[in-house]
Design a protein around this motif. Structure first.
Motif, PDB file in Angstrom:
ATOM      1  N   SER A   1     -60.275 -56.375  15.801  1.00  0.00           N
ATOM      2  CA  SER A   1     -59.574 -57.597  16.203  1.00  0.00           C
ATOM      3  C   SER A   1     -59.876 -57.832  17.681  1.00  0.00           C
ATOM      4  CB  SER A   1     -58.074 -57.445  15.981  1.00  0.00           C
ATOM      5  OG  SER A   1     -57.548 -56.488  16.889  1.00  0.00           O
ATOM      6  N   PHE A   2     -59.704 -59.066  18.116  1.00  0.00           N
ATOM      7  CA  PHE A   2     -59.942 -59.372  19.532  1.00  0.00           C
ATOM      8  C   PHE A   2     -58.952 -58.600  20.403  1.00  0.00           C
ATOM      9  CE2 PHE A   2     -59.683 -62.218  23.327  1.00  0.00           C
ATOM     10  CZ  PHE A   2     -60.983 -62.020  23.760  1.00  0.00           C
ATOM     11  N   ARG A   3     -57.752 -58.389  19.887  1.00  0.00           N
ATOM     12  CA  ARG A   3     -56.743 -57.605  20.613  1.00  0.00           C
ATOM     13  C   ARG A   3     -57.267 -56.188  20.878  1.00  0.00           C
ATOM     14  NH1 ARG A   3     -50.754 -58.098  19.126  1.00  0.00           N
ATOM     15  NH2 ARG A   3     -49.843 -57.116  20.933  1.00  0.00           N
ATOM     16  N   GLU A   4     -57.853 -55.549  19.837  1.00  0.00           N
ATOM     17  CA  GLU A   4     -58.410 -54.202  19.994  1.00  0.00           C
ATOM     18  C   GLU A   4     -59.595 -54.233  20.958  1.00  0.00           C
ATOM     19  OE1 GLU A   4     -60.705 -50.821  17.313  1.00  0.00           O
ATOM     20  OE2 GLU A   4     -59.547 -52.368  16.283  1.00  0.00           O
ATOM     21  N   TYR A   5     -60.430 -55.268  20.855  1.00  0.00           N
ATOM     22  CA  TYR A   5     -61.594 -55.407  21.725  1.00  0.00           C
ATOM     23  C   TYR A   5     -61.142 -55.522  23.178  1.00  0.00           C
ATOM     24  CZ  TYR A   5     -66.172 -57.168  23.253  1.00  0.00           C
ATOM     25  OH  TYR A   5     -67.375 -57.327  23.881  1.00  0.00           O
ATOM     26  N   ARG A   6     -60.077 -56.284  23.422  1.00  0.00           N
ATOM     27  CA  ARG A   6     -59.537 -56.418  24.784  1.00  0.00           C
ATOM     28  C   ARG A   6     -59.015 -55.085  25.296  1.00  0.00           C
ATOM     29  NH1 ARG A   6     -55.162 -61.009  24.387  1.00  0.00           N
ATOM     30  NH2 ARG A   6     -54.657 -60.184  26.437  1.00  0.00           N
TER      31      ARG A   6
ATOM     32  N   LEU B   1     -61.899 -65.896  28.319  1.00  0.00           N
ATOM     33  CA  LEU B   1     -63.018 -66.698  27.859  1.00  0.00           C
ATOM     34  C   LEU B   1     -64.335 -65.913  27.972  1.00  0.00           C
ATOM     35  CD1 LEU B   1     -63.838 -69.419  26.731  1.00  0.00           C
ATOM     36  CD2 LEU B   1     -64.080 -70.250  29.068  1.00  0.00           C
ATOM     37  N   ARG B   2     -64.539 -65.231  29.096  1.00  0.00           N
ATOM     38  CA  ARG B   2     -65.755 -64.422  29.244  1.00  0.00           C
ATOM     39  C   ARG B   2     -65.783 -63.294  28.210  1.00  0.00           C
ATOM     40  NH1 ARG B   2     -67.317 -61.582  33.280  1.00  0.00           N
ATOM     41  NH2 ARG B   2     -65.303 -61.028  34.118  1.00  0.00           N
ATOM     42  N   LEU B   3     -64.636 -62.676  28.009  1.00  0.00           N
ATOM     43  CA  LEU B   3     -64.559 -61.590  27.021  1.00  0.00           C
ATOM     44  C   LEU B   3     -64.785 -62.125  25.599  1.00  0.00           C
ATOM     45  CD1 LEU B   3     -64.065 -58.529  27.000  1.00  0.00           C
ATOM     46  CD2 LEU B   3     -61.676 -59.005  26.505  1.00  0.00           C
ATOM     47  N   ALA B   4     -64.249 -63.323  25.320  1.00  0.00           N
ATOM     48  CA  ALA B   4     -64.440 -63.934  24.007  1.00  0.00           C
ATOM     49  C   ALA B   4     -65.917 -64.225  23.756  1.00  0.00           C
ATOM     50  CB  ALA B   4     -63.616 -65.214  23.889  1.00  0.00           C
ATOM     51  N   HIS B   5     -66.636 -64.653  24.802  1.00  0.00           N
ATOM     52  CA  HIS B   5     -68.080 -64.889  24.655  1.00  0.00           C
ATOM     53  C   HIS B   5     -68.807 -63.590  24.294  1.00  0.00           C
ATOM     54  CE1 HIS B   5     -68.764 -69.102  25.747  1.00  0.00           C
ATOM     55  NE2 HIS B   5     -67.709 -68.982  26.536  1.00  0.00           N
ATOM     56  N   ARG B   6     -68.455 -62.512  24.962  1.00  0.00           N
ATOM     57  CA  ARG B   6     -69.086 -61.214  24.649  1.00  0.00           C
ATOM     58  C   ARG B   6     -68.736 -60.778  23.228  1.00  0.00           C
ATOM     59  NH1 ARG B   6     -68.224 -56.948  29.361  1.00  0.00           N
ATOM     60  NH2 ARG B   6     -69.221 -55.711  27.757  1.00  0.00           N
ATOM     61  N   TYR B   7     -67.482 -60.990  22.840  1.00  0.00           N
ATOM     62  CA  TYR B   7     -67.029 -60.654  21.487  1.00  0.00           C
ATOM     63  C   TYR B   7     -67.827 -61.451  20.457  1.00  0.00           C
ATOM     64  CZ  TYR B   7     -63.596 -60.050  17.656  1.00  0.00           C
ATOM     65  OH  TYR B   7     -62.969 -59.758  16.471  1.00  0.00           O
ATOM     66  N   PHE B   8     -67.991 -62.750  20.723  1.00  0.00           N
ATOM     67  CA  PHE B   8     -68.738 -63.599  19.803  1.00  0.00           C
ATOM     68  C   PHE B   8     -70.196 -63.164  19.695  1.00  0.00           C
ATOM     69  CE2 PHE B   8     -71.402 -67.256  18.821  1.00  0.00           C
ATOM     70  CZ  PHE B   8     -70.854 -67.638  17.611  1.00  0.00           C
ATOM     71  N   ILE B   9     -70.810 -62.850  20.827  1.00  0.00           N
ATOM     72  CA  ILE B   9     -72.214 -62.407  20.815  1.00  0.00           C
ATOM     73  C   ILE B   9     -72.365 -61.136  19.988  1.00  0.00           C
ATOM     74  CG2 ILE B   9     -74.037 -61.424  22.266  1.00  0.00           C
ATOM     75  CD1 ILE B   9     -73.130 -63.491  24.432  1.00  0.00           C
TER      76      ILE B   9
ATOM     77  N   VAL C   1     -68.114 -63.794  15.649  1.00  0.00           N
ATOM     78  CA  VAL C   1     -66.800 -64.330  15.275  1.00  0.00           C
ATOM     79  C   VAL C   1     -66.109 -64.752  16.568  1.00  0.00           C
ATOM     80  CG1 VAL C   1     -64.559 -63.777  14.245  1.00  0.00           C
ATOM     81  CG2 VAL C   1     -66.640 -62.779  13.299  1.00  0.00           C
ATOM     82  N   TRP C   2     -65.562 -65.964  16.583  1.00  0.00           N
ATOM     83  CA  TRP C   2     -64.839 -66.438  17.761  1.00  0.00           C
ATOM     84  C   TRP C   2     -63.356 -66.131  17.585  1.00  0.00           C
ATOM     85  CZ3 TRP C   2     -66.537 -67.786  22.347  1.00  0.00           C
ATOM     86  CH2 TRP C   2     -65.642 -68.382  23.249  1.00  0.00           C
ATOM     87  N   PRO C   3     -62.716 -65.524  18.581  1.00  0.00           N
ATOM     88  CA  PRO C   3     -61.291 -65.183  18.439  1.00  0.00           C
ATOM     89  C   PRO C   3     -60.407 -66.430  18.441  1.00  0.00           C
ATOM     90  CG  PRO C   3     -62.081 -64.642  20.637  1.00  0.00           C
ATOM     91  CD  PRO C   3     -63.277 -65.095  19.858  1.00  0.00           C
ATOM     92  N   ASP C   4     -59.342 -66.367  17.660  1.00  0.00           N
ATOM     93  CA  ASP C   4     -58.394 -67.473  17.543  1.00  0.00           C
ATOM     94  C   ASP C   4     -57.124 -67.113  18.318  1.00  0.00           C
ATOM     95  OD1 ASP C   4     -56.743 -69.546  16.822  1.00  0.00           O
ATOM     96  OD2 ASP C   4     -56.598 -68.972  14.704  1.00  0.00           O
ATOM     97  N   PRO C   5     -56.838 -67.805  19.438  1.00  0.00           N
ATOM     98  CA  PRO C   5     -55.662 -67.461  20.249  1.00  0.00           C
ATOM     99  C   PRO C   5     -54.336 -67.766  19.568  1.00  0.00           C
ATOM    100  CG  PRO C   5     -56.702 -69.436  21.109  1.00  0.00           C
ATOM    101  CD  PRO C   5     -57.586 -68.918  20.014  1.00  0.00           C
ATOM    102  N   GLU C   6     -54.363 -68.537  18.488  1.00  0.00           N
ATOM    103  CA  GLU C   6     -53.114 -68.867  17.796  1.00  0.00           C
ATOM    104  C   GLU C   6     -52.625 -67.700  16.935  1.00  0.00           C
ATOM    105  OE1 GLU C   6     -53.515 -72.596  15.792  1.00  0.00           O
ATOM    106  OE2 GLU C   6     -54.141 -73.622  17.625  1.00  0.00           O
ATOM    107  N   ASP C   7     -53.520 -66.806  16.568  1.00  0.00           N
ATOM    108  CA  ASP C   7     -53.136 -65.634  15.778  1.00  0.00           C
ATOM    109  C   ASP C   7     -52.836 -64.496  16.757  1.00  0.00           C
ATOM    110  OD1 ASP C   7     -52.831 -63.491  14.075  1.00  0.00           O
ATOM    111  OD2 ASP C   7     -54.670 -63.859  12.943  1.00  0.00           O
ATOM    112  N   LYS C   8     -51.595 -64.395  17.179  1.00  0.00           N
ATOM    113  CA  LYS C   8     -51.211 -63.433  18.228  1.00  0.00           C
ATOM    114  C   LYS C   8     -51.408 -61.979  17.794  1.00  0.00           C
ATOM    115  CE  LYS C   8     -49.881 -66.475  21.206  1.00  0.00           C
ATOM    116  NZ  LYS C   8     -50.919 -66.987  22.027  1.00  0.00           N
ATOM    117  N   THR C   9     -51.309 -61.706  16.487  1.00  0.00           N
ATOM    118  CA  THR C   9     -51.481 -60.312  16.051  1.00  0.00           C
ATOM    119  C   THR C   9     -52.929 -59.860  16.226  1.00  0.00           C
ATOM    120  OG1 THR C   9     -51.865 -60.983  13.757  1.00  0.00           O
ATOM    121  CG2 THR C   9     -49.605 -60.408  14.380  1.00  0.00           C
TER     122      THR C   9
END
Length: 163
Positions: free
Chosen positions: A97-102, A123-131, A135-143
Motif C-alpha cells: 500500500s502507499f501507506r507502507e511505501y511511505r 507527490l514526489r513519493l507518489a511519482h516514485r511509487y507509480f514508476i 499504480v497511482w495512490p488514491d488519497p481518498e482511501d486513508k487505509t
C-alpha cells in the motif's frame, strides 16, 4: 493333445553365439526365447542373474555414510536458500500500500527534503511509487494512503484506473 512342429533355420556362428548369450542373460532356453521373439511368448522373461555384491568394509561404509550426510546437509542448505529466495521474490512482486511505501521511505533513506511541504513530498513519493508499481495512490482511501496532516490533498492528482 496338439501336434508339435519343428522349424529349422540356419545361423552363422556369430548369430548362434548372440542367441546363446541372450538366452543365458534371460535364463531362457533357446526354444522359449525364440518362441517369445516370434510369437510374443507366453512365458515371462526372468530378471537377469544377480551379481554378487562386493564385500563392504567398515571404513568404506563410514565413508559412504559421511558422504550421504554431506549431501543431506547441502540439500537442506539449498532448501533454506530456495525458501528465502521465494520469500524475497514474493515480497518483490507484492505491491505494498502507499501507506507502507511511505513508512519504508521514512524508515530508510527518505527522499523528504528539509522544510519541504507535505503535499510536495507526497507527490514526489507518489511519482516514485507509480514508476515502480505502475499504480497511482488514491488519497481518498486513508487505509491504503495513510494520514497526511498538513497536506492539501485536494490538489493531489487523481488518476483513474484504465478499464
Amino acid at each position: 493333445m496338439s501336434k508339435k512342429h519343428v522349424i529349422t533355420f540356419r545361423l552363422d556362428g556369430d548369430e548362434m553365439t548372440e542367441i546363446e548369450r541372450i538366452c543365458k542373460t534371460l535364463r531362457l532356453s533357446k526354444t522359449d526365447y525364440l518362441r517369445a521373439v516370434s510369437l510374443g511368448g507366453s512365458k515371462p522373461i526372468g530378471p537377469p542373474p544377480a551379481v554378487p555384491a562386493a564385500a563392504m568394509d567398515d571404513s568404506r561404509l563410514a565413508s559412504l555414510e559421511a558422504g550421504q550426510r554431506d549431501i543431506q546437509m547441502a540439500l537442506n542448505d539449498s532448501a533454506a536458500a530456495f525458501a528465502a529466495l521465494m520469500t524475497n521474490l514474493n515480497e518483490f512482486l507484492r505491491i505494498p500500500s502507499f501507506r507502507e511505501y511511505r513508512a519504508r521511505d521514512l524508515a530508510g533513506n527518505s527522499i523528504k527534503r528539509d522544510g519541504e511541504a507535505e503535499e510536495i513530498y507526497l507527490l514526489r513519493l507518489a511519482h516514485r511509487y507509480f514508476i515502480q508499481y505502475q499504480v497511482w495512490p488514491d488519497p481518498e482511501d486513508k487505509t491504503k494512503f495513510g494520514p497526511a496532516p498538513g497536506a492539501d490533498l485536494a490538489k493531489f492528482p487523481r488518476i483513474k484506473p484504465a478499464g
